[in-house]
Design an enzyme around this catalytic site. Structure first.
Site, mmCIF file in Angstrom:
data_model
loop_
_atom_site.group_PDB
_atom_site.id
_atom_site.type_symbol
_atom_site.label_atom_id
_atom_site.label_comp_id
_atom_site.label_asym_id
_atom_site.label_seq_id
_atom_site.Cartn_x
_atom_site.Cartn_y
_atom_site.Cartn_z
ATOM 1 N N HIS A 96 26.124 40.270 36.030
ATOM 2 C CA HIS A 96 25.806 41.656 36.387
ATOM 3 C C HIS A 96 25.102 42.340 35.217
ATOM 4 C CE1 HIS A 96 26.414 45.931 37.224
ATOM 5 N NE2 HIS A 96 26.425 45.559 38.497
ATOM 6 N N GLU A 144 18.761 43.591 41.240
ATOM 7 C CA GLU A 144 19.025 45.001 40.947
ATOM 8 C C GLU A 144 18.210 45.445 39.735
ATOM 9 O OE1 GLU A 144 23.400 46.395 41.941
ATOM 10 O OE2 GLU A 144 23.374 45.130 40.156
#
Lengths: 226, 226, 226, 226
Positions: A96, A144
Site C-alpha cells: 500500500h 491508486e
C-alpha cells in the site's frame, strides 16, 4: 479466488479512530448488512489487532493491511502470514502507498500469501508499477495514484487514463489478475466509472470510514455496481 | 508502573508457530497459572493479531511486540498505540533487535506509548545504547546482546559485564528506569544470576516458547526469583 | 578535535544544484577565502562524489553528509568511512533529518567514524534526542528542529528554549561534546544568537547555498562570530 | 545505449579495500588496459567518492553503484543522479542485492537515470523479479541469485535454469533489455557459459577485485568473450 466475487468493494480501515476496536466491529457490521442486502461482495481490511474480533463477528471477507515476507520464527514485531490466516483473514493488501515494500519482498510476500491461503492485492501507484507487479502473479492489483488518496477527487474521473492504461498493461502481462482502482472515491458514480474503465472493483478508505453516514455511502457504492 | 511488579518475567512470543493463534492462548494460560501459583509477575508479548484473544482470556499483563510512532490517521499496515491499548495490551516492546527503529522514532514511540497508556520497554544491544535509550525516559530497558539471542548461552553468565555495565550507565542517566536483560536464558539459575547483576527482571523468548515443557521451565524461572 | 576550531560554521551542500560538481568547487573556494580572511573555522559538507574535488582544491575542513556503519567488504552502494577519509574528508554528519538512522546504527557509525579518523556530528531534532545522542560519545551534536529547516525562521530566535535546553541536557550527560545548532539561519545576528545560547557553532545549508550572494552572507556569518 | 557495447563485463568494486581510493584507480587502469588490448567493453562501478578520480583517469565506462530517486534539493546524504553524471559516470546499478529498493523507487530511479543521461542496470534475484524489473524499462537487467554471490560457485553452471529462465521471461516482457548475469563467476569458462545461456554480459565483483592477479583473471574473462 473463490473467496471473493467481482465486482468487489474493499474497504481499508487504515488506522482511523472511526475504524479502531469497537468502532471497527460496528463498521464491519454495517458493511455485512449492505453486502447481504445487495449481494455485492464487500471486503474489509481492518488493523491487525482487530482481525479476530471482526472475522468472528461478520461473515464477509476480511483482509490484512500488510503481511511480512517471513515464515514462522524469530521475527518480533512482524506480521506472520499464517497468523493472519488463523485469525480469520482470507487475503491481504501488499505494498500500500503508506507501506511500500522492496521489489524482492513483494515477490516473496505474494508467494507467502499463496502458501498460507491468503489472496494477495498488490497496490501500485501507476500503470508501469502495476505491470511490474503483474509479473509477480498476485491475485489482484489495486492502482491508486497517491496524490489523489484522501482528496475526494476520484481517480476514475481525474485520471481515467491511469486506470485504463493500467488495465491494458497489466492484462498484457498477466490476463488473470483482477484489477481494482482507488483514491478519491466518495460517490456511487465514481465506482461505476471505475468499472466502465475496465476494473473489477475498488479500494476505498476515507470515502467510507470518514463519511458522516457510512451506511448511506457504502450502500450507494454497492447499488452502483449491481 | 502499577500494572507490573518487579521482579518481572516478560515472555516474547515472536512469530513462533508454537505461540501463534490457539497455541498462543494455550501458552498464555500456562503462564497465568504459574503467575497465580508463584505470585511472580509474568507478562506476555504475543503477535498483534493474538492480543485480543489473549487479553480477554488471561488476567496477566499483555504487551505488544512493537508500536509505530503514529497517531490515528492514514497509516495502512501500521500499529496504532491506541488500537493496541484498546485490544487489551498494557505495554509494548520498542526497538527489539528484530525490529530496530530510528533514534527519532524511538523518542516519538516512547511518548506515544505514554500518551496511550502503554508501558514502554526499549531494547538495547549494549550498555551505551542502553544509556542513550535511558535519556528517552521509557519505563523499562531490556539489554540483549543480539549475538546471544536464541543460543541458550545466557547473557547473565556469558557477558555479565554487559549486564552490570548497562545497569550502572543507565542508572546514572535515569535512576527510575527498570532494567531487564535477555538472550540465551533457559534455566532458573540464569534468571537468578541476572537479578544478582542488578536487573529487575528478564526478557525471554525461545527459552520458554521452544521448550519441550514450557510449564516446567517457566515455573523454574518464577521460583528462582521468589 | 584538532582539525576544527570553535566557533565553527558547517555548510551542508545537500544535493542542491547550486552546490553540485563545478558549482560545489566554486562555493568551496568562496568559503575558503572567507575563512582565510576572517580566521573563522568554516567546514563544508558536499555530496560524496564531490569530496575529492573539493578536498584537493581547498584547505578548509571537508565533511561527508553521511557514512554507513560498515567496514570494508560487500556493501554495494554504501558509504565506507575509510573511503570518505581517503577522499579527503575529516569528519561526517550522522543522522541528519533527511537521513535518519536507527539508534543502534548511530552507535556503530560514531565508532566507525572514530576508527577511521573522522569527526562525528550527530544531528538531533530536539533536546531529548540530543541527550540520547550525547550518550554515544560523538564529537559534536547539531540540534535542528526539522520544522524550521529551510524556512528562514531561525531556530535561535524561534525556539531558543530548544537550543538552550539541548545545551543543558547534553552537557549534563557528556560535557565534552561540542554543540551546534541549525535550521532557518540566514543572517549574522541569528548566528550570534545561537552562540549566546551556549552553542559553539552552527550548521547551515540553504541560508548560504541558496543565497543570491553566498559570499556576502557567509562573510556576515563569519564576522558575527569574531 | 551507445556508451557500452555487448558483450559487456561490468566490475563492481563494492566497498572492498582492494578497490578503494588509490587501489580503485590502479584497478581501473588495469581494466582499461585489458579493454584496449582485447577490444572488449569493460565497465567499472566504483564507490561514489572514487567516481571523479576514476573517470578522469581512464576512458572506459564508469557506473555508480546506486542512485537515489531524487531531484536536486534537500536530500542530505543521498545520491543525486545528475551529480553522478557530472562526476563522470555514464550509468548506474540499481537495486543491487546489497542495496535493495522499493518497487516504486526502482520505477522512479530508472526514470531519473534516463533523465540525467545514465544507463540503468537493475539487479534481480530470480527470473520473476527480473521480469517485473523488465516492465520498468531499464537498459539492462542483471540477474544474481544472492546465495551464490561471493561463493566462487558460478551461477552459469550452478543455476543455468535461473539464467536462461530470466532471459526467456524478460525478453517476453521487454525484448530490448540487455541481460547480464552474475554471482560466483571467477573463470573465463563461467563467462562463456553465461553468454551461451543467452545473456549479453556479466556482473562481477570479488572474482576480479579479490583475485590475487586481477589482470590475469580479467584478461581471461575478456578473452573468453571474443
Amino acid at each position: 479466488m473463490t473467496k471473493v466475487r467481482t465486482p468487489f468493494i474493499l474497504v481499508n480501515f487504515k488506522t482511523y479512530s472511526e475504524a479502531t476496536g469497537r468502532n471497527a466491529v460496528r463498521l464491519a457490521e454495517i458493511a455485512e448488512r449492505i453486502s447481504l442486502e445487495t449481494e455485492v461482495c464487500i471486503g474489509l481490511a481492518p488493523q491487525f489487532v482487530d482481525i479476530v474480533s471482526i472475522s468472528s463477528t461478520v461473515s464477509i471477507p476480511v483482509f490484512a493491511q500488510h503481511i511480512d515476507p517471513i515464515a514462522a520464527g524469530s521475527f518480533t514485531g512482524h506480521i506472520l502470514p499464517e497468523a493472519v490466516r488463523e485469525a480469520g483473514a482470507i487475503g491481504t493488501l501488499i505494498n500500500h502507498s503508506e507501506r511500500r515494500l522492496k521489489l524482492v519482498d513483494i515477490d516473496t510476500t505474494v508467494r507467502r500469501a499463496r502458501e498460507s491461503g491468503l489472496l494477495s492485492v498488490v497496490c501500485a501507484n501507476n500503470a508501469i508499477v502495476g505491470s511490474a507487479a503483474a509479473a509477480l502473479n498476485p491475485n489482484m492489483i489495486a492502482v491508486e495514484p497517491p496524490e489523489l488518496i484522501g482528496t475526494g477527487i476520484p481517480v476514475s474521473k481525474a485520471k481515467p487514463e491511469v486506470v485504463s492504461g493500467t488495465v491494458d498493461q497489466v492484462k498484457r502481462i498477466n490476463p488473470d489478475v483482477v484489477i481494482l482502482c482507488g483514491a478519491g472515491i466518495t460517490r456511487g458514480e465514481d465506482v461505476a466509472a471505475a468499472l466502465r474503465l475496465g476494473t473489477e472493483g475498488i479500494l476505498v478508505a476515507s470515502g467510507i470510514v470518514k463519511a458522516k453516514e457510512p451506511y448511506e455511502v457504502l450502500m450507494e457504492f454497492a447499488e452502483s455496481v449491481t
